[in-house]
Write a protein that holds these residues in place. Structure first.
Motif, PDB file in Angstrom:
ATOM      1  N   ILE A  72      -2.512  13.042 -13.852  1.00  0.00           N
ATOM      2  CA  ILE A  72      -1.744  14.121 -13.238  1.00  0.00           C
ATOM      3  C   ILE A  72      -2.116  14.129 -11.760  1.00  0.00           C
ATOM      4  O   ILE A  72      -3.256  14.432 -11.403  1.00  0.00           O
ATOM      5  N   VAL A  73      -1.175  13.755 -10.913  1.00  0.00           N
ATOM      6  CA  VAL A  73      -1.423  13.647  -9.478  1.00  0.00           C
ATOM      7  C   VAL A  73      -0.910  14.898  -8.775  1.00  0.00           C
ATOM      8  O   VAL A  73       0.254  15.279  -8.924  1.00  0.00           O
ATOM      9  N   ILE A  74      -1.787  15.528  -8.010  1.00  0.00           N
ATOM     10  CA  ILE A  74      -1.442  16.720  -7.241  1.00  0.00           C
ATOM     11  C   ILE A  74      -1.149  16.315  -5.803  1.00  0.00           C
ATOM     12  O   ILE A  74      -1.862  15.501  -5.214  1.00  0.00           O
ATOM     13  N   GLY A  75      -0.109  16.901  -5.223  1.00  0.00           N
ATOM     14  CA  GLY A  75       0.190  16.632  -3.823  1.00  0.00           C
ATOM     15  C   GLY A  75       1.203  17.609  -3.279  1.00  0.00           C
ATOM     16  O   GLY A  75       1.714  18.472  -3.999  1.00  0.00           O
ATOM     17  N   THR A 134       3.221  14.334 -12.076  1.00  0.00           N
ATOM     18  CA  THR A 134       2.808  14.916 -10.800  1.00  0.00           C
ATOM     19  C   THR A 134       2.985  16.430 -10.827  1.00  0.00           C
ATOM     20  O   THR A 134       3.713  16.981 -11.661  1.00  0.00           O
ATOM     21  N   PHE A 135       2.313  17.078  -9.881  1.00  0.00           N
ATOM     22  CA  PHE A 135       2.413  18.531  -9.750  1.00  0.00           C
ATOM     23  C   PHE A 135       2.357  18.855  -8.268  1.00  0.00           C
ATOM     24  O   PHE A 135       1.390  18.506  -7.590  1.00  0.00           O
ATOM     25  N   GLU A 186      -4.201  31.090  -5.563  1.00  0.00           N
ATOM     26  CA  GLU A 186      -3.208  31.436  -6.579  1.00  0.00           C
ATOM     27  C   GLU A 186      -2.533  30.179  -7.135  1.00  0.00           C
ATOM     28  O   GLU A 186      -2.203  30.115  -8.329  1.00  0.00           O
ATOM     29  N   GLU A 187      -2.320  29.188  -6.284  1.00  0.00           N
ATOM     30  CA  GLU A 187      -1.698  27.949  -6.749  1.00  0.00           C
ATOM     31  C   GLU A 187      -2.659  27.152  -7.628  1.00  0.00           C
ATOM     32  O   GLU A 187      -2.247  26.512  -8.593  1.00  0.00           O
ATOM     33  N   ARG A 188      -3.939  27.199  -7.296  1.00  0.00           N
ATOM     34  CA  ARG A 188      -4.920  26.533  -8.160  1.00  0.00           C
ATOM     35  C   ARG A 188      -4.934  27.175  -9.541  1.00  0.00           C
ATOM     36  O   ARG A 188      -4.953  26.482 -10.566  1.00  0.00           O
ATOM     37  N   ALA A 189      -4.952  28.502  -9.569  1.00  0.00           N
ATOM     38  CA  ALA A 189      -4.990  29.204 -10.854  1.00  0.00           C
ATOM     39  C   ALA A 189      -3.742  28.893 -11.680  1.00  0.00           C
ATOM     40  O   ALA A 189      -3.829  28.655 -12.890  1.00  0.00           O
ATOM     41  N   TRP A 222      -1.089  25.906 -16.212  1.00  0.00           N
ATOM     42  CA  TRP A 222      -0.132  24.880 -16.636  1.00  0.00           C
ATOM     43  C   TRP A 222      -0.849  23.754 -17.383  1.00  0.00           C
ATOM     44  O   TRP A 222      -0.364  23.261 -18.403  1.00  0.00           O
ATOM     45  N   MET A 223      -2.025  23.364 -16.884  1.00  0.00           N
ATOM     46  CA  MET A 223      -2.803  22.325 -17.556  1.00  0.00           C
ATOM     47  C   MET A 223      -3.216  22.770 -18.953  1.00  0.00           C
ATOM     48  O   MET A 223      -3.171  21.981 -19.904  1.00  0.00           O
ATOM     49  N   ASP A 224      -3.620  24.027 -19.099  1.00  0.00           N
ATOM     50  CA  ASP A 224      -4.026  24.541 -20.414  1.00  0.00           C
ATOM     51  C   ASP A 224      -2.886  24.418 -21.415  1.00  0.00           C
ATOM     52  O   ASP A 224      -3.107  24.136 -22.599  1.00  0.00           O
ATOM     53  N   GLU A 225      -1.667  24.608 -20.931  1.00  0.00           N
ATOM     54  CA  GLU A 225      -0.501  24.554 -21.806  1.00  0.00           C
ATOM     55  C   GLU A 225      -0.089  23.122 -22.137  1.00  0.00           C
ATOM     56  O   GLU A 225       0.264  22.811 -23.282  1.00  0.00           O
ATOM     57  N   HIS A 226      -0.144  22.234 -21.129  1.00  0.00           N
ATOM     58  CA  HIS A 226       0.394  20.891 -21.304  1.00  0.00           C
ATOM     59  C   HIS A 226      -0.663  19.817 -21.560  1.00  0.00           C
ATOM     60  O   HIS A 226      -0.388  18.826 -22.246  1.00  0.00           O
TER      61      HIS A 226
END
Length: 253
Positions: free
Chosen positions: A35-38, A54-55, A63-66, A71-75
Motif C-alpha cells: 500500500i503506497v501512500i503519496g 495506493t492511498f 486527521e488524515e493519518r487517523a 481504512w487499513m483496519d477495514e481493508h
C-alpha cells in the motif's frame, strides 16, 4: 526472491512513487501486498496501473493519518510492516534570512520541513504501533540519511529533522525490544534523484536509488538494525573517530 523477512508481508510505504521508495516497491511487489501512500495522484495512478494499491493523503496531517489507519483496519487488518520513506529538503541561508524582514514563507519553511520529515513519521509510527504489536514478525523501517552523523549546514531543517528521527528510532527500538517487532533504520548517502539537487558537492559521487534499495534488502536479510549504505558508512566512522574532519568533509564546497 527476497529474503524471508520481507516475503508475504502487508507493507505500507510512504513516498513510494519515486526515488528509493519506488525502487523498493519494484523489488517487493511480487511477494508482498503493498500500500503506497503519496500526494502525487498522477504517480499513484501509474502505480495502480501496475497493480499496486495506493492511498492519496498528506501524512503530515493527523486527521488524515487517523483516517488512513481506520481504512487499513477495514481493508488490510493483517498489516505488519511500515516503511517511513517520504521526505524532502531545501537549502537555506540562515544569516541572509535574518538580515531581512521576516516573511511568512521563511517561517513556513522550517515548520514544514520538521513536520514532513520528523513529526509525520513519528505520527505514522505511533498510529501503526498498537496494530503492529498484534502481528507476528512486524517491522517499522525508518529511512533517514547519513547526514544524521554530521549535518550539511546548507540544509539545517532537513538535517535536524532526520537527526530527530534517528533518535526516535533508537528509542522506539529500545522500548519494543521485548516484543516481536523489529525497528530498522536505513541511512542512505547522497542519491542521484531530483530530491538531492541541493545535496553534497558535485565532487562526491552519488549512488543510485536502485543500489540503495538493493543494499537495503540485502542488509535487512542479514539482520542489520542500522543499515548504512555507501558513504554513510564513512560518515559514521568519521563521526566516531574524526568528528571535526567529518563535518568539514560534508560541508566542503
Amino acid at each position: 526472491m527476497q529474503h524471508s523477512t520481507l516475503v508475504g508481508k502487508t507493507i505500507v510505504i510512504s513516498g513510494g512513487s519515486s526515488g528509493i521508495g519506488l525502487e523498493l516497491v519494484k523489488r517487493l511487489q511480487a511477494e508482498n501486498q503493498l500500500i503506497v501512500i503519496g500526494r502525487d495522484k498522477k504517480k499513484l495512478a501509474e502505480l495502480e496501473a501496475r497493480g499496486v494499491t495506493t492511498f492519496s493523503m498528506d501524512i503530515s496531517i493527523r486527521e488524515e493519518r487517523a483516517a488512513f489507519f481506520r481504512w487499513m483496519d477495514e481493508h488490510y487488518p493483517n498489516f505488519n510492516v511500515l516503511i517511513n520513506n517520504a521526505g524532502w529538503s531545501r537549502s537555506h541561508k540562515l544569516v541572509e534570512r535574518m538580515s531581512r524582514a521576516l516573511e511568512l514563507d521563511d517561517l513556513d519553511d522550517y515548520e514544514l520541513e520538521l513536520k514532513h520529515n520528523l513529526e509525520a513519521h513519528i505520527g505514522m509510527s505511533l498510529e501503526a504501533l498498537p496494530r503492529l504489536l498484534r502481528q507476528p514478525g512486524s517491522m517499522i523501517i525508518n529511512v533517514t540519511t547519513g547526514l544524521v552523523y554530521k549535518p550539511k549546514a546548507a540544509n539545517p531543517y532537513y538535517c535536524a529533522a532526520k537527526a530527530g528521527l534517528h533518535s526516535f528510532t533508537q528509542s522506539l527500538r529500545e522500548q519494543t525490544k521485548h516484543h516481536d517487532l523489529k525497528v530498522i533504520e536505513v541511512l542512505p548517502p547522497l542519491v542521484d534523484t531530483p530530491f538531492h539537487a541541493n545535496g553534497l558537492p558535485e565532487t562526491v559521487k552519488a549512488t543510485t536509488p536502485q543500489n540503495v534499495a538493493k543494499e537495503t534488502l540485502q542488509q535487512l536479510g542479514r539482520g542489520q538494525e542500522e543499515i548504512r549504505i555507501g558513504l554513510s558508512k564513512v560518515a559514521y566512522l568519521l563521526a566516531r573517530l574524526k568528528p571535526t574532519l567529518g563535518f568539514l568533509v560534508v560541508n566542503r564546497s
